[in-house]
Design a protein around this motif. Sequence first.
Motif, PDB file in Angstrom:
ATOM      1  N   UNK A  85       0.627  -1.292   0.099  1.00 39.87           N
ATOM      2  CA  UNK A  85       0.117   0.332   0.198  1.00 39.87           C
ATOM      3  C   UNK A  85       0.874   0.957  -0.191  1.00 39.87           C
ATOM      4  N   UNK A  86       0.472   2.075  -0.438  1.00 44.23           N
ATOM      5  CA  UNK A  86       0.747   3.339  -0.337  1.00 44.23           C
ATOM      6  C   UNK A  86       1.215   4.469   0.525  1.00 44.23           C
ATOM      7  N   UNK A  87       1.682   5.161   1.131  1.00 45.47           N
ATOM      8  CA  UNK A  87       2.032   6.371   2.371  1.00 45.47           C
ATOM      9  C   UNK A  87       2.619   7.698   2.040  1.00 45.47           C
ATOM     10  N   UNK A  88       2.076   8.518   2.372  1.00 49.03           N
ATOM     11  CA  UNK A  88       2.632   9.634   1.883  1.00 49.03           C
ATOM     12  C   UNK A  88       3.290  10.291   3.192  1.00 49.03           C
ATOM     13  N   UNK A  89       4.489  10.268   2.686  1.00 47.63           N
ATOM     14  CA  UNK A  89       6.230  10.087   4.049  1.00 47.63           C
ATOM     15  C   UNK A  89       6.844  11.414   3.656  1.00 47.63           C
ATOM     16  N   UNK A  90       7.006  11.771   3.004  1.00 48.96           N
ATOM     17  CA  UNK A  90       8.242  12.640   2.649  1.00 48.96           C
ATOM     18  C   UNK A  90       7.594  14.258   2.162  1.00 48.96           C
ATOM     19  N   UNK A  91       6.712  14.314   2.337  1.00 45.90           N
ATOM     20  CA  UNK A  91       5.990  15.271   1.821  1.00 45.90           C
ATOM     21  C   UNK A  91       6.013  15.800   0.323  1.00 45.90           C
ATOM     22  N   UNK A  92       6.262  16.754   0.028  1.00 39.64           N
ATOM     23  CA  UNK A  92       6.108  17.851  -1.112  1.00 39.64           C
ATOM     24  C   UNK A  92       5.905  17.448  -2.575  1.00 39.64           C
ATOM     25  N   UNK A  93       4.365  16.701  -2.374  1.00 42.99           N
ATOM     26  CA  UNK A  93       3.803  16.205  -3.273  1.00 42.99           C
ATOM     27  C   UNK A  93       3.793  14.433  -3.876  1.00 42.99           C
ATOM     28  N   UNK A  94       4.887  13.918  -2.509  1.00 39.80           N
ATOM     29  CA  UNK A  94       5.237  12.408  -3.202  1.00 39.80           C
ATOM     30  C   UNK A  94       4.676  11.054  -2.744  1.00 39.80           C
ATOM     31  N   UNK A  95       4.082  10.477  -3.825  1.00 37.52           N
ATOM     32  CA  UNK A  95       3.456   9.386  -3.156  1.00 37.52           C
ATOM     33  C   UNK A  95       4.693   8.248  -3.467  1.00 37.52           C
ATOM     34  N   UNK A  96       4.883   7.438  -1.718  1.00 40.03           N
ATOM     35  CA  UNK A  96       5.961   6.298  -1.380  1.00 40.03           C
ATOM     36  C   UNK A  96       5.193   5.128  -1.464  1.00 40.03           C
ATOM     37  N   UNK A  97       5.603   4.125  -2.018  1.00 42.30           N
ATOM     38  CA  UNK A  97       5.211   2.667  -1.789  1.00 42.30           C
ATOM     39  C   UNK A  97       6.719   2.119  -1.055  1.00 42.30           C
ATOM     40  N   UNK A 144       6.501   8.330  -6.582  1.00 41.50           N
ATOM     41  CA  UNK A 144       6.120   9.263  -7.624  1.00 41.50           C
ATOM     42  C   UNK A 144       5.776  10.931  -7.171  1.00 41.50           C
ATOM     43  N   UNK A 145       5.554  11.572  -8.126  1.00 38.78           N
ATOM     44  CA  UNK A 145       5.354  13.078  -7.356  1.00 38.78           C
ATOM     45  C   UNK A 145       4.659  13.293  -8.292  1.00 38.78           C
ATOM     46  N   UNK A 146       3.680  13.848  -7.829  1.00 39.03           N
ATOM     47  CA  UNK A 146       2.081  14.820  -8.459  1.00 39.03           C
ATOM     48  C   UNK A 146       2.974  15.457  -8.971  1.00 39.03           C
TER      49      UNK A 146
END
Length: 257
Positions: A85-97, A144-146
């Motif tokens: 499952x993905x998470x928002x960990x770093x901020x700055x519009x970054x999606x993390x797996x 991944x970055x939005x």
Amino acid sequence: MAEKPRPRLIAYELDQPLPPIRPAGVRRDWMDATPGGFAYRCLPLTIANGHGWEVQGQTGFEAWWNGGDRPEDVTIRVLKPGGLAPASHFGAGILTFPIPTLLRTDPGIGLWVSGPPNAVKDGIAPLAGLVESDWSPMTFTMNWRFTRPDQVVRFLPGEPVCFFFPLQRGLAADTCPEVRPLAEAPELEAAHRAWREGRNRFNAALCQPGSEARAQGWQRHYHRGLNPDGTPTTADHRTRVQVRPFPGPSRRPAEPA
């Protein structure tokens, strides 16, 4: 004569099952949609698509970013629960797996990690990294970055979220760039001129109804590994790359093109 040992790529199991990892497939929806599937005529494109392994996501979800820098500025809504499952960990519009396996390679070999090549996803773009997987005891994440705020992106279960392939560490840094006049290589210059003139004639003939060029549709010299005069170039020319699968039923090869 003893066979040269093949490079190894080991996926160590941690405290949870390995994510689904499979040889990358070459098919792309947008390539299928091109008239006559002409995008598949570009051999460098299709070779790149299958030049590695892909990690499949297991959670169906949609996500969006409000434009802020905090982790909570990314919203994730799960549509179908699953692993990886993905998470928002770093901020700055970054999606993390998080990738729950420890990948190891032979000495001097690293891993290029990114999203699946030539698989455009509107509203979000994969970030790329080069991992020193020959020594590191650490796992890595795929990020991944939005690309813009307030754009909903969706990932389906089974959709590739990560792509990787081995790369000799230091190869780029050790390479010595040069600039030379093409005239210094007369045979190469002659071959290039023959190709260029032949391509110009072929493209002109494509505009002529009933021409041989129209019947052929496209020139196949590169695809066949041939010089413009039809002579072979190298015994190592490849029209496809099929990497070996990791053992296990969930890591079967992708469907052939």
